[in-house]
Design a protein around this motif. Structure first.
Motif, short mmCIF file in Angstrom:
data_model
loop_
_atom_site.label_atom_id
_atom_site.label_comp_id
_atom_site.label_asym_id
_atom_site.label_seq_id
_atom_site.Cartn_x
_atom_site.Cartn_y
_atom_site.Cartn_z
N ARG A 1 32.98 -45.49 3.40
CA ARG A 1 32.12 -44.52 4.06
C ARG A 1 32.33 -44.61 5.57
N ASP B 1 30.07 -44.00 8.24
CA ASP B 1 28.63 -43.77 8.41
C ASP B 1 28.22 -43.96 9.87
N ASP C 1 36.00 -46.10 9.48
CA ASP C 1 35.30 -46.96 8.52
C ASP C 1 35.53 -48.40 8.97
N HIS D 1 29.01 -39.58 2.43
CA HIS D 1 28.96 -40.39 3.66
C HIS D 1 27.55 -40.50 4.21
#
Length: 414
Positions: free
Chosen positions: A219, A221, A213, A183
């Motif tokens: 991911r 992030d 997500d 990630h």
């Protein structure tokens, strides 16, 4: 050089992972004996922590990559040990937290990320201005997310913190798994000295439970993807009970004969019931939903602005359990969508007490028979009850607020 930093190689760590013997040249490090001992202790911690990390699902490859030559984060040690005696008054906190610069930037981002925020609001049922306000409060809209490598900071805390060892170790394992899952790169995993990460400052366990997500790329992030970070914040608020389309609270005015003993941060009544007691909105408008329940909160006592706080205020406090923080988020959210400054004035002479002064106040209250329990410098329910009882006995407004004015008064009584 690794990740932009110089590292010392740990023999104990290499041995723990079966790397074999590594010989270090004598005199390789110009450090004091105390520092050398601290580093050696940290090396032993890293070696000894491997079975815990492995049991949590961390691979040897990840562990080697992350901890190769890592040293303690000295800045984390410094901040961990700092006992701040100064308490910032809430008006100074709000002056910074809800500055005109931050309000204006929030309004710009409301337009810039309109499509993203619209999608997030529809998906999670959390009002866009609240999400933006938390982003603004946590990292000034991503302009400062911390300068610490999160794993290094958490490892330092897990090794050296005098309290909450189990908590820091749990967070460390989760942080390792985030890197292992791809990630974020270890080198890019920046955050606060205490391990809060990304645009909206999630701890690793909170990231695992609530990160989102946004775009479906696999991911979550929160470090480089603003949509992922904002969606994660919305999901967090949703899961803690955010009520869509409802405010956090209302600034209010109370009548001259108001009974301040019910402003105890606990008594909850409907807005209709508060209205019957003479409570009115500061702007003169009617409460839109009289059946909503609220608690009366006075962050600086009866002399400062007063608020009826609704459920969403306490949802914000799940993000950060400080009244000043939650008030700042709510007020910033209102300002972003066009609201004005607070109507009430802070009575700035009613400065909050430092911890040592709280302890002094507690001692005086105990001596005078207004028992507050242990003198610990912390203001809890017992101390507030003692303050109210003292105030009532002297014909003062019983708001339970510990200020320098109150401390001066009780000293004169002695």
């Amino acid at each position: 050089m690794f990740g932009g930093r110089h590292f010392k190689i740990s023999n104990a760590f290499r041995a723990a992972l079966g790397w074999g013997r590594v010989l270090l040249a004598a005199g390789a490090f110009a450090a004091s004996s105390a520092a050398a001992q601290a580093d050696a202790g940290f090396d032993r911690f890293i070696a000894d922590f491997w079975p815990t990390a492995q049991a949590g699902g961390v691979t040897a490859q990840t562990y080697r990559h992350v901890f190769n030559g890592m040293e303690p984060d000295n800045d984390t040690v410094r901040l961990m040990n700092r006992q701040s005696e100064f308490v910032k008054p809430i008006w100074e906190y709000l002056d910074t937290a809800v500055s005109e610069t931050r309000v204006n930037r929030g309004r710009e981002l409301l337009v810039e990320y309109a499509d993203v925020l619209r999608t997030i609001e529809a998906r999670y049922g959390v009002d866009r201005e609240a999400v933006l306000a938390i982003w603004g409060m946590e990292t000034n809209y991503g302009s400062f997310m911390g300068r610490h490598n999160v794993i290094q900071a958490l490892a330092t805390l897990a090794y050296a913190a005098p309290r909450r060892q189990e908590f820091w170790r749990q967070e460390l394992v989760k942080a390792l798994l985030i890197v292992q899952g791809g990630h974020v790169r270890f080198e890019d995993m920046e955050g606060s000295w205490a391990g809060a990460m990304g645009h909206t400052q999630f701890m690793p366990t909170s990231w695992k439970a609530y990160s989102a997500d946004y775009n479906g790329d696999g991911r979550r992030d929160i470090w480089t993807s603003i949509p992922d970070a904002l969606a994660s914040t919305a999901l967090y608020l949703q899961k803690h009970g955010w009520q869509t389309g409802r405010t956090w609270g209302y600034e209010i005015k109370v009548p001259a004969n108001f009974d301040f003993t019910i402003a105890d941060d606990d008594t909850e009544m409907t807005l209709e019931q508060w209205t019957r007691l003479g409570v009115r909105r500061a702007n003169g408008a009617a409460f839109p939903r009289p059946s909503d329940k609220a608690i009366l909160v006075m962050p600086a006592g009866a002399a400062g602005p007063k608020f009826l706080m609704l459920r969403n205020f306490y949802v914000i406090k799940r993000y950060n359990n400080a009244t000043a923080y939650a008030l700042a988020v709510g007020h910033l959210a209102d300002r972003i969508i066009g609201g004005g400054p607070l109507a009430g004035d802070w009575s700035r002479e009613y400065l909050p007490l430092k911890r040592s002064e709280v302890a002094e106040l507690q001692s005086y209250l105990n001596q005078k028979g207004f028992h507050v329990g242990t003198v610990d410098g912390r203001i809890g329910p017992a101390t507030r009850r003692g303050i109210r009882a003292y105030q009532q006995s002297r014909g003062l407004v019983p708001d339970g607020y510990a200020s320098v004015v109150l401390l001066a008064k009780i000293k004169l009584d002695s």
